[in-house]
Design a protein around this motif. Structure first.
Motif, PDB file in Angstrom:
ATOM      1  N   LEU A  16       0.825  -1.209   0.000  1.00 25.66           N
ATOM      2  CA  LEU A  16       0.000   0.000   0.000  1.00 25.66           C
ATOM      3  C   LEU A  16       0.857   1.257   0.000  1.00 25.66           C
ATOM      4  O   LEU A  16       0.521   2.250  -0.661  1.00 25.66           O
ATOM      5  CB  LEU A  16      -0.918  -0.011   1.222  1.00 25.66           C
ATOM      6  N   ALA A  17       1.973   1.222   0.740  1.00 19.87           N
ATOM      7  CA  ALA A  17       2.856   2.388   0.773  1.00 19.87           C
ATOM      8  C   ALA A  17       3.473   2.652  -0.594  1.00 19.87           C
ATOM      9  O   ALA A  17       3.566   3.811  -1.035  1.00 19.87           O
ATOM     10  CB  ALA A  17       3.949   2.165   1.822  1.00 19.87           C
ATOM     11  N   VAL A  18       3.893   1.593  -1.278  1.00 21.02           N
ATOM     12  CA  VAL A  18       4.477   1.764  -2.617  1.00 21.02           C
ATOM     13  C   VAL A  18       3.435   2.301  -3.583  1.00 21.02           C
ATOM     14  O   VAL A  18       3.712   3.195  -4.399  1.00 21.02           O
ATOM     15  CB  VAL A  18       5.061   0.425  -3.111  1.00 21.02           C
ATOM     16  N   MET A  19       2.223   1.761  -3.509  1.00 20.39           N
ATOM     17  CA  MET A  19       1.162   2.219  -4.398  1.00 20.39           C
ATOM     18  C   MET A  19       0.798   3.676  -4.122  1.00 20.39           C
ATOM     19  O   MET A  19       0.538   4.458  -5.061  1.00 20.39           O
ATOM     20  CB  MET A  19      -0.086   1.344  -4.213  1.00 20.39           C
ATOM     21  N   ILE A  24       0.989   9.412  -5.768  1.00 18.58           N
ATOM     22  CA  ILE A  24       1.342  10.808  -5.500  1.00 18.58           C
ATOM     23  C   ILE A  24       2.301  11.348  -6.562  1.00 18.58           C
ATOM     24  O   ILE A  24       2.154  12.470  -7.062  1.00 18.58           O
ATOM     25  CB  ILE A  24       1.962  10.938  -4.096  1.00 18.58           C
ATOM     26  N   ARG A  25       3.287  10.542  -6.939  1.00 20.71           N
ATOM     27  CA  ARG A  25       4.259  10.994  -7.931  1.00 20.71           C
ATOM     28  C   ARG A  25       3.619  11.169  -9.310  1.00 20.71           C
ATOM     29  O   ARG A  25       3.978  12.084 -10.055  1.00 20.71           O
ATOM     30  CB  ARG A  25       5.424  10.008  -8.016  1.00 20.71           C
ATOM     31  N   SER A  26       2.696  10.282  -9.659  1.00 17.15           N
ATOM     32  CA  SER A  26       2.095  10.352 -10.991  1.00 17.15           C
ATOM     33  C   SER A  26       1.045  11.445 -11.102  1.00 17.15           C
ATOM     34  O   SER A  26       0.895  12.059 -12.165  1.00 17.15           O
ATOM     35  CB  SER A  26       1.464   8.996 -11.341  1.00 17.15           C
ATOM     36  N   ILE A  27       0.311  11.724 -10.011  1.00 20.53           N
ATOM     37  CA  ILE A  27      -0.782  12.699 -10.075  1.00 20.53           C
ATOM     38  C   ILE A  27      -0.330  14.076  -9.602  1.00 20.53           C
ATOM     39  O   ILE A  27      -0.579  15.093 -10.265  1.00 20.53           O
ATOM     40  CB  ILE A  27      -1.987  12.203  -9.242  1.00 20.53           C
ATOM     41  N   ASP A  31       5.443  12.786 -12.397  1.00 21.34           N
ATOM     42  CA  ASP A  31       6.750  12.179 -12.656  1.00 21.34           C
ATOM     43  C   ASP A  31       6.715  11.470 -14.010  1.00 21.34           C
ATOM     44  O   ASP A  31       5.843  10.633 -14.254  1.00 21.34           O
ATOM     45  CB  ASP A  31       7.093  11.182 -11.550  1.00 21.34           C
ATOM     46  N   PRO A  32       7.633  11.746 -14.936  1.00 21.81           N
ATOM     47  CA  PRO A  32       7.601  11.088 -16.248  1.00 21.81           C
ATOM     48  C   PRO A  32       7.857   9.587 -16.158  1.00 21.81           C
ATOM     49  O   PRO A  32       7.463   8.844 -17.059  1.00 21.81           O
ATOM     50  CB  PRO A  32       8.724  11.790 -17.023  1.00 21.81           C
ATOM     51  N   ARG A  33       8.495   9.127 -15.093  1.00 28.57           N
ATOM     52  CA  ARG A  33       8.748   7.695 -14.957  1.00 28.57           C
ATOM     53  C   ARG A  33       7.475   6.903 -14.691  1.00 28.57           C
ATOM     54  O   ARG A  33       7.462   5.673 -14.796  1.00 28.57           O
ATOM     55  CB  ARG A  33       9.742   7.440 -13.831  1.00 28.57           C
ATOM     56  N   THR A  34       6.397   7.575 -14.332  1.00 21.63           N
ATOM     57  CA  THR A  34       5.121   6.905 -14.100  1.00 21.63           C
ATOM     58  C   THR A  34       4.232   6.916 -15.334  1.00 21.63           C
ATOM     59  O   THR A  34       3.060   6.554 -15.244  1.00 21.63           O
ATOM     60  CB  THR A  34       4.379   7.596 -12.946  1.00 21.63           C
ATOM     61  N   SER A  35       4.771   7.348 -16.471  1.00 17.98           N
ATOM     62  CA  SER A  35       3.981   7.397 -17.694  1.00 17.98           C
ATOM     63  C   SER A  35       3.761   6.000 -18.232  1.00 17.98           C
ATOM     64  O   SER A  35       4.289   5.011 -17.741  1.00 17.98           O
ATOM     65  CB  SER A  35       4.688   8.260 -18.747  1.00 17.98           C
TER      66      SER A  35
END
Length: 255
Positions: A16-19, A24-27, A31-35
């Motif tokens: 859950l922490a990783v998700m 948070i990083r993607s929204i 973060d472009p790495r979450t594309s």
């Protein structure tokens, strides 16, 4: 069981922490790495979540096989096929994770890992379904054989502890098996819904583990009374009664 519960809780919380970090990083930070081009297990978020899935599946299979082993009076030959399918599935998962680390920045790594991940999901589903069916069959058979030597004082058969155990195992097995089946279908189709479903399965494995314990645990507050007796044919019983009367010997005056 306590160690398994703690491990499952730790893995579920970490997942859950990783998700949450990924969301948070993607929204928030975009973060472009979450594309999309880094989707699947080609980034550290996906790779970590996939490892959590593999480890949690291994724990769930191991506990289920151990339960089946105990219920069947520790007969090793009955759990042998389940151990084989579970071990093979875990090996496929570990191999996919290792290949995912070597292909960390390759956008087509997901296609190369599809056979391994699909095999792991299918074998895990087969292991869960087969062991759950064996456990339920064993309990049902024992209840059927012992029904001649016991009676239950209750309003309904639902209060029978063996029936409660079978229902709990069936519910847990169906919950886990259906989730894995949905995951297999979504992954085969390449649908994006596979990501939330896979995260749900990590939590479902821990839920099904505790569900069997909480639903089958003995409670002193239960309002049923179960007794076991051996039924014998009624026979006439003859009771012999002997009465012994003692009295003092007559004195000389009375003579």
């Amino acid at each position: 069981m306590v160690v398994a519960a703690v491990l499952m809780f730790t893995i579920s919380t970490f997942d859950l922490a990783v998700m949450l970090d990924y969301t948070i990083r993607s929204i928030v930070y975009n973060d472009p790495r979450t594309s999309r081009k880094f989707s699947g297990i080609a980034n550290w978020w996906g790779l970590t979540e996939f490892c959590n899935f593999v480890v949690q599946s291994f724990l769930g299979d191991a506990i289920l096989i151990y339960r089946c082993y105990v219920v069947w009076s520790r007969r090793k030959y009955l759990v042998g096929p389940a151990m084989l399918t579970s071990t093979t599935g875990i090996i496929c998962g570990i191999s996919a994770a290792i290949l995912g680390t070597t292909a960390f920045h390759q956008t087509n790594s997901g296609k190369d890992l599809t056979p391994l991940i699909t095999s792991m999901l299918v074998l895990t589903t087969v292991t869960n379904f087969s062991t759950s069916a064996l456990i339920v069959y064993r309990i049902w058979n024992v209840r059927k054989e012992s029904s001649r030597y016991r009676f239950t004082v209750s309003e309904s058969h639902r209060q029978d502890p063996l029936v409660k155990a079978m229902r709990a195992i069936v519910e847990a097995g169906l919950l886990y098996s259906m989730s894995l089946l949905v995951m297999v279908i979504l992954y085969s189709l390449g649908h994006h819904a596979q990501v939330p479903v896979s995260r749900m399965i990590v939590q479902i494995i821990g839920i099904t583990f505790n569900l069997v314990i909480t639903r089958t645990a003995y409670s002193r507050d239960e309002s049923y009374a179960t007794s076991s007796i051996i039924i014998y044919p009624l026979r006439a019983v003859t009771i012999n009664t002997e009465v012994l009367v003692a009295r003092d010997s007559p004195s000389e005056g009375e003579k």
